[in-house]
Design a protein around this motif. Sequence first.
Motif, short mmCIF file in Angstrom:
data_model
loop_
_atom_site.label_atom_id
_atom_site.label_comp_id
_atom_site.label_asym_id
_atom_site.label_seq_id
_atom_site.Cartn_x
_atom_site.Cartn_y
_atom_site.Cartn_z
N HIS A 221 0.80 -1.23 0.00
CA HIS A 221 0.00 0.00 0.00
C HIS A 221 0.83 1.28 0.00
O HIS A 221 0.30 2.37 0.17
CB HIS A 221 -1.01 0.03 1.16
CG HIS A 221 -1.97 -1.12 1.15
ND1 HIS A 221 -2.73 -1.46 0.04
CD2 HIS A 221 -2.29 -2.03 2.11
CE1 HIS A 221 -3.47 -2.52 0.33
NE2 HIS A 221 -3.22 -2.89 1.57
N THR B 293 3.36 3.59 1.59
CA THR B 293 3.06 4.65 2.56
C THR B 293 3.86 5.93 2.29
O THR B 293 4.97 5.89 1.76
CB THR B 293 3.40 4.17 3.98
OG1 THR B 293 4.80 3.87 4.07
CG2 THR B 293 2.58 2.95 4.34
N SER C 163 3.16 -1.86 -5.56
CA SER C 163 3.57 -0.92 -4.51
C SER C 163 4.93 -0.32 -4.83
O SER C 163 5.17 0.87 -4.60
CB SER C 163 3.61 -1.64 -3.16
OG SER C 163 2.32 -2.06 -2.78
N LYS D 258 -5.13 6.33 7.69
CA LYS D 258 -5.64 5.12 7.03
C LYS D 258 -6.37 5.49 5.74
O LYS D 258 -7.47 5.01 5.46
CB LYS D 258 -6.58 4.34 7.96
CG LYS D 258 -5.94 3.86 9.24
CD LYS D 258 -5.07 2.64 9.01
CE LYS D 258 -5.88 1.41 8.78
NZ LYS D 258 -5.04 0.20 8.62
N GLY E 262 -6.49 0.86 1.55
CA GLY E 262 -5.97 1.90 2.42
C GLY E 262 -6.63 1.96 3.78
O GLY E 262 -5.99 2.27 4.78
N THR E 263 -7.93 1.66 3.85
CA THR E 263 -8.69 1.79 5.09
C THR E 263 -8.86 0.47 5.82
O THR E 263 -8.84 0.43 7.05
CB THR E 263 -10.08 2.40 4.79
OG1 THR E 263 -9.91 3.66 4.14
CG2 THR E 263 -10.89 2.60 6.06
N LYS F 276 -5.89 6.04 1.54
CA LYS F 276 -5.10 5.89 0.31
C LYS F 276 -5.53 6.98 -0.66
O LYS F 276 -6.71 7.17 -0.93
CB LYS F 276 -5.33 4.51 -0.30
CG LYS F 276 -4.51 4.25 -1.55
CD LYS F 276 -4.64 2.80 -2.04
CE LYS F 276 -3.86 1.86 -1.16
NZ LYS F 276 -3.75 0.50 -1.78
N THR G 70 -0.53 5.70 0.53
CA THR G 70 -1.35 5.66 1.74
C THR G 70 -0.77 6.56 2.83
O THR G 70 0.41 6.46 3.16
CB THR G 70 -1.46 4.23 2.27
OG1 THR G 70 -2.06 3.40 1.27
CG2 THR G 70 -2.31 4.17 3.53
N ASP H 237 -7.05 -2.52 5.00
CA ASP H 237 -5.85 -3.37 4.90
C ASP H 237 -6.08 -4.65 4.09
O ASP H 237 -5.38 -5.65 4.29
CB ASP H 237 -5.34 -3.75 6.30
CG ASP H 237 -4.92 -2.53 7.11
OD1 ASP H 237 -4.24 -1.66 6.53
OD2 ASP H 237 -5.27 -2.45 8.29
N HIS I 88 -9.50 0.90 -3.76
CA HIS I 88 -8.51 1.75 -3.11
C HIS I 88 -8.82 1.92 -1.62
O HIS I 88 -7.92 1.95 -0.78
CB HIS I 88 -8.45 3.11 -3.79
CG HIS I 88 -8.00 3.05 -5.21
ND1 HIS I 88 -8.15 4.10 -6.10
CD2 HIS I 88 -7.40 2.05 -5.93
CE1 HIS I 88 -7.66 3.76 -7.29
NE2 HIS I 88 -7.21 2.52 -7.19
N ALA J 277 -0.69 6.56 6.29
CA ALA J 277 -0.98 5.56 7.32
C ALA J 277 -1.53 6.21 8.59
O ALA J 277 -2.24 5.54 9.36
CB ALA J 277 0.29 4.78 7.64
N HIS K 199 -4.24 -5.48 -2.07
CA HIS K 199 -4.78 -4.87 -3.28
C HIS K 199 -5.16 -5.93 -4.31
O HIS K 199 -6.13 -5.78 -5.06
CB HIS K 199 -3.72 -3.92 -3.85
CG HIS K 199 -4.26 -2.90 -4.79
ND1 HIS K 199 -5.33 -2.07 -4.48
CD2 HIS K 199 -3.88 -2.54 -6.05
CE1 HIS K 199 -5.58 -1.27 -5.50
NE2 HIS K 199 -4.72 -1.54 -6.46
#
Length: 386
Positions: free
Chosen positions: A73, A75, A101, A168, A282-283, A170, A163, A285, A278, A165, A288
């Motif tokens: 993701h 970061t 990533s 949380k 991102g929210t 993306k 993302t 986990d 997405h 983090a 992908h």
Amino acid sequence: MRNAGSYQYPQMDSVVYGKPAAEALREEAERLGAHRVFLIASRTLNTQTDEIEKIRAGLGDRYAATFDGVPQHTTREVVVEVASQAKQAAADLVVAVGGGSVVDAAKIVLMCMEHDIFEQDGLDGFETTPERRFGAFRNPKVRMIAIPSTLSGGEYNSGALVTDARRKLKQIFNHPMMMPRTIILDPAITRYTPEPLWLGSGTRAMDHGIEAICSIRGNALVDNVCLAGLRYLHDGLLRSRENPDDAQARIDCQLGSWLSAFGLQARVPMGASHAIGHVLGGTCDVPHYFCTAVMMPSVLRYNRPATEQAQRRIAEALGSPGIEASEAFAGFIARLGLPRRLSDVGVREDRFALIGNNAMLSIFTRSNPQPIRAADDVVEILKLAA
């Protein structure tokens, strides 16, 4: 059949295939006159195989340094650190060797280097929004090359998912010159990719093709190339699952990923599967590479009133003429042995409202073919996938 539209050619030079990655990269570095090549590599490829060492050896004195710590993701925290290291190494070419990533990290690193962004908050204000498609970046002086080890196909467009983090969340960062100048396809690099990631990223590539074919702003070239890509991926993924050592199946999958990405290359807007995917990553986990598997059948069902003709062509490309595209895709996912429901990836209904609200921040929610006017519409799709 679309009787009106346009096609935008991307800011890239070439796709190279049929050569070992180390050889192809050396030739590209020479062509571009690069003297300080900074590698952003998959840690697995760098520490458990000799593929990155082959690349370093091929570059010779053009090699500058390697970073291999990009997390899933992508970061903010890590990309600003990579940018600092690349700047210190005086990099004049960045090369991503790995999955989505790693590729996304390389794209945004170009912009962090250009703008001297070495702290997370420095990226604020550059993200895309429903009102702003491209960030207010300058053209980067340093460009990149991508050597993908998975099939997700993010290397074929100019956007990067990064993302935050801390929140949380993306976000998409985009600029036409974040597009790789060259993409190098070498099936040998993919031999080390775990099967769930290989198969799941292949379905993510299919997502690009399906949403382009269904898009409100597609065109004839994109439709037909993406349909060919779906056929390559459908057959290649099933063959590579049956025999992971089938080199031709791996090449076919790479070609399918390339063709399925023609909509991305032409900036054809994606839809709800991308917007929701997405947020799931991102929210919530969710890996992908599982997002398409669990969401696409439900997105197709939601979009069917606006995309009936397109969905008939998609079902044919999936080898299932005469049945609903949503059913054809769901059956394909079952044959691959991938997760099929949100519950299979740990997303419960008590998260749906948050997912819906965050998905409404995406530019792709606004471009879904069947209108999505509020978070409740996103929740409706999520309930179909529960």
